[in-house]
Design a protein around this motif. Structure first.
Motif, PDB file in Angstrom:
ATOM      1  N   ALA A  84       0.895  -1.207  -0.044  1.00  0.00           N
ATOM      2  CA  ALA A  84       0.019  -0.149  -0.015  1.00  0.00           C
ATOM      3  C   ALA A  84       0.845   1.131  -0.068  1.00  0.00           C
ATOM      4  O   ALA A  84       1.741   1.343   0.769  1.00  0.00           O
ATOM      5  CB  ALA A  84      -0.862  -0.018   1.378  1.00  0.00           C
ATOM      6  N   PRO A  85       0.694   2.284  -0.952  1.00  0.00           N
ATOM      7  CA  PRO A  85       1.168   3.313  -0.746  1.00  0.00           C
ATOM      8  C   PRO A  85       1.012   4.093   0.473  1.00  0.00           C
ATOM      9  O   PRO A  85      -0.148   4.192   1.007  1.00  0.00           O
ATOM     10  CB  PRO A  85       0.521   4.258  -2.347  1.00  0.00           C
ATOM     11  CG  PRO A  85      -0.713   3.741  -2.415  1.00  0.00           C
ATOM     12  CD  PRO A  85      -0.462   2.151  -1.746  1.00  0.00           C
ATOM     13  N   PRO A  86       2.088   4.756   1.049  1.00  0.00           N
ATOM     14  CA  PRO A  86       1.965   5.582   2.173  1.00  0.00           C
ATOM     15  C   PRO A  86       1.026   6.802   1.972  1.00  0.00           C
ATOM     16  O   PRO A  86       0.952   7.433   0.764  1.00  0.00           O
ATOM     17  CB  PRO A  86       3.387   6.212   2.487  1.00  0.00           C
ATOM     18  CG  PRO A  86       4.046   6.178   1.308  1.00  0.00           C
ATOM     19  CD  PRO A  86       3.387   5.024   0.407  1.00  0.00           C
ATOM     20  N   HIS A  87       0.169   7.267   2.962  1.00  0.00           N
ATOM     21  CA  HIS A  87      -0.850   8.057   2.962  1.00  0.00           C
ATOM     22  C   HIS A  87      -0.251   9.282   4.003  1.00  0.00           C
ATOM     23  O   HIS A  87       0.155   8.951   5.206  1.00  0.00           O
ATOM     24  CB  HIS A  87      -2.355   7.775   3.205  1.00  0.00           C
ATOM     25  CG  HIS A  87      -3.160   9.032   3.041  1.00  0.00           C
ATOM     26  ND1 HIS A  87      -3.499   9.807   3.921  1.00  0.00           N
ATOM     27  CD2 HIS A  87      -3.936   9.329   1.771  1.00  0.00           C
ATOM     28  CE1 HIS A  87      -4.358  10.706   3.433  1.00  0.00           C
ATOM     29  NE2 HIS A  87      -4.497  10.479   2.208  1.00  0.00           N
ATOM     30  N   PRO A  88      -0.391  10.388   3.667  1.00  0.00           N
ATOM     31  CA  PRO A  88       0.297  11.738   4.524  1.00  0.00           C
ATOM     32  C   PRO A  88      -0.451  11.978   5.812  1.00  0.00           C
ATOM     33  O   PRO A  88      -0.075  12.358   6.865  1.00  0.00           O
ATOM     34  CB  PRO A  88       0.430  12.854   3.850  1.00  0.00           C
ATOM     35  CG  PRO A  88      -0.389  12.894   2.490  1.00  0.00           C
ATOM     36  CD  PRO A  88      -0.673  11.304   2.446  1.00  0.00           C
ATOM     37  N   ARG A  89      -1.759  11.336   5.889  1.00  0.00           N
ATOM     38  CA  ARG A  89      -2.534  11.502   7.173  1.00  0.00           C
ATOM     39  C   ARG A  89      -3.132  10.443   7.864  1.00  0.00           C
ATOM     40  O   ARG A  89      -3.791  10.450   8.829  1.00  0.00           O
ATOM     41  CB  ARG A  89      -3.765  12.710   6.765  1.00  0.00           C
ATOM     42  CG  ARG A  89      -3.618  13.789   6.032  1.00  0.00           C
ATOM     43  CD  ARG A  89      -4.033  14.971   6.655  1.00  0.00           C
ATOM     44  NE  ARG A  89      -3.780  16.093   6.196  1.00  0.00           N
ATOM     45  CZ  ARG A  89      -2.635  16.907   6.055  1.00  0.00           C
ATOM     46  NH1 ARG A  89      -1.609  16.837   6.585  1.00  0.00           N
ATOM     47  NH2 ARG A  89      -2.615  17.895   5.470  1.00  0.00           N
ATOM     48  N   PHE A  90      -2.519   9.202   7.321  1.00  0.00           N
ATOM     49  CA  PHE A  90      -3.035   8.003   8.018  1.00  0.00           C
ATOM     50  C   PHE A  90      -1.849   6.802   7.847  1.00  0.00           C
ATOM     51  O   PHE A  90      -1.240   6.614   6.755  1.00  0.00           O
ATOM     52  CB  PHE A  90      -4.232   7.448   7.365  1.00  0.00           C
ATOM     53  CG  PHE A  90      -4.893   6.187   7.802  1.00  0.00           C
ATOM     54  CD1 PHE A  90      -5.539   6.315   9.334  1.00  0.00           C
ATOM     55  CD2 PHE A  90      -4.634   5.142   7.342  1.00  0.00           C
ATOM     56  CE1 PHE A  90      -6.012   5.211   9.883  1.00  0.00           C
ATOM     57  CE2 PHE A  90      -5.344   4.208   7.751  1.00  0.00           C
ATOM     58  CZ  PHE A  90      -6.058   4.108   8.937  1.00  0.00           C
ATOM     59  N   SER A  91      -1.979   5.924   8.813  1.00  0.00           N
ATOM     60  CA  SER A  91      -0.756   5.047   8.696  1.00  0.00           C
ATOM     61  C   SER A  91      -1.483   4.001   9.823  1.00  0.00           C
ATOM     62  O   SER A  91      -1.716   4.158  10.900  1.00  0.00           O
ATOM     63  CB  SER A  91       0.453   5.519   9.421  1.00  0.00           C
ATOM     64  OG  SER A  91       1.243   4.110   9.726  1.00  0.00           O
TER      65      SER A  91
END
Length: 144
Positions: A84-91
Motif C-alpha cells: 500500500a502506498p503511504p498516505h500523509p494523514r494515515f498509517s
C-alpha cells in the motif's frame, strides 16, 4: 447457537461487502470458516495541501470469531494492504492501537448481537475522523 449466528452474519457481510471480504490466510495457510478479513477503503477529507493526489488509504480488518460469538467479542486486528502506498494523514501501523481501542465501546454495546458491520462502520468513522483532525491541525500549523 453461536456458530449458526456466525454463519448467518458472514452471509450478510458477503452480500454487503462482496468484493471487500476475502478469506484470511493464517500463517498455517489454513482457510477458516470463522476467520476472514475486510478491506476498508477510507474517504479522506478534501485535500488542498500535501496529500493532494494521494491514493485513499485502505486498511484490512481481520476478524476471527471465538466459539461463543456474538456473546463474546470477535478477535480483531488491523493491517495495511500489501504494497500500500503511504498516505500523509494515515498509517495503519501508527494508528492501529488507537483505532482498535476506539472499537471497545461499540463491542460492549453490541455483545449478544451480530456486530461486524457496525464495527466496520465505526472503524471507518474513527479513521476518517483521525485524518480530518490531522488535516485541520496542519491547517492551524499544529502537529498531532
Amino acid at each position: 447457537m453461536g456458530r449458526e449466528e456466525q454463519i448467518e452474519e458472514r452471509e450478510v457481510l458477503d452480500s454487503i461487502f462482496p468484493e471487500e471480504i476475502t478469506d484470511f490466510w493464517s500463517y498455517c495457510t489454513d482457510i477458516s470458516d470463522t476467520e476472514y478479513r475486510i478491506a476498508v477503503k477510507l474517504n479522506p477529507p478534501d485535500s488542498d495541501d500535501g496529500d493532494e493526489g494521494a491514493e485513499p488509504p485502505t486498511l484490512i480488518l481481520h476478524v476471527r470469531y471465538p466459539e461463543a460469538y456474538p456473546d463474546e467479542a470477535p478477535i480483531l486486528d488491523l493491517s495495511p494492504p500489501a504494497n500500500a502506498p503511504p498516505h500523509p494523514r494515515f498509517s495503519v501501523s501508527a494508528d492501529k492501537e488507537q483505532l482498535l481501542r476506539g472499537l471497545d465501546d461499540t463491542i460492549q454495546e453490541n455483545l449478544g448481537m451480530a456486530m461486524v458491520f457496525t464495527l466496520v462502520t465505526t472503524l471507518t468513522e474513527l479513521a476518517e475522523q483521525l485524518m480530518t483532525d490531522r488535516k485541520e491541525a496542519a491547517e492551524r500549523g499544529e502537529r498531532i
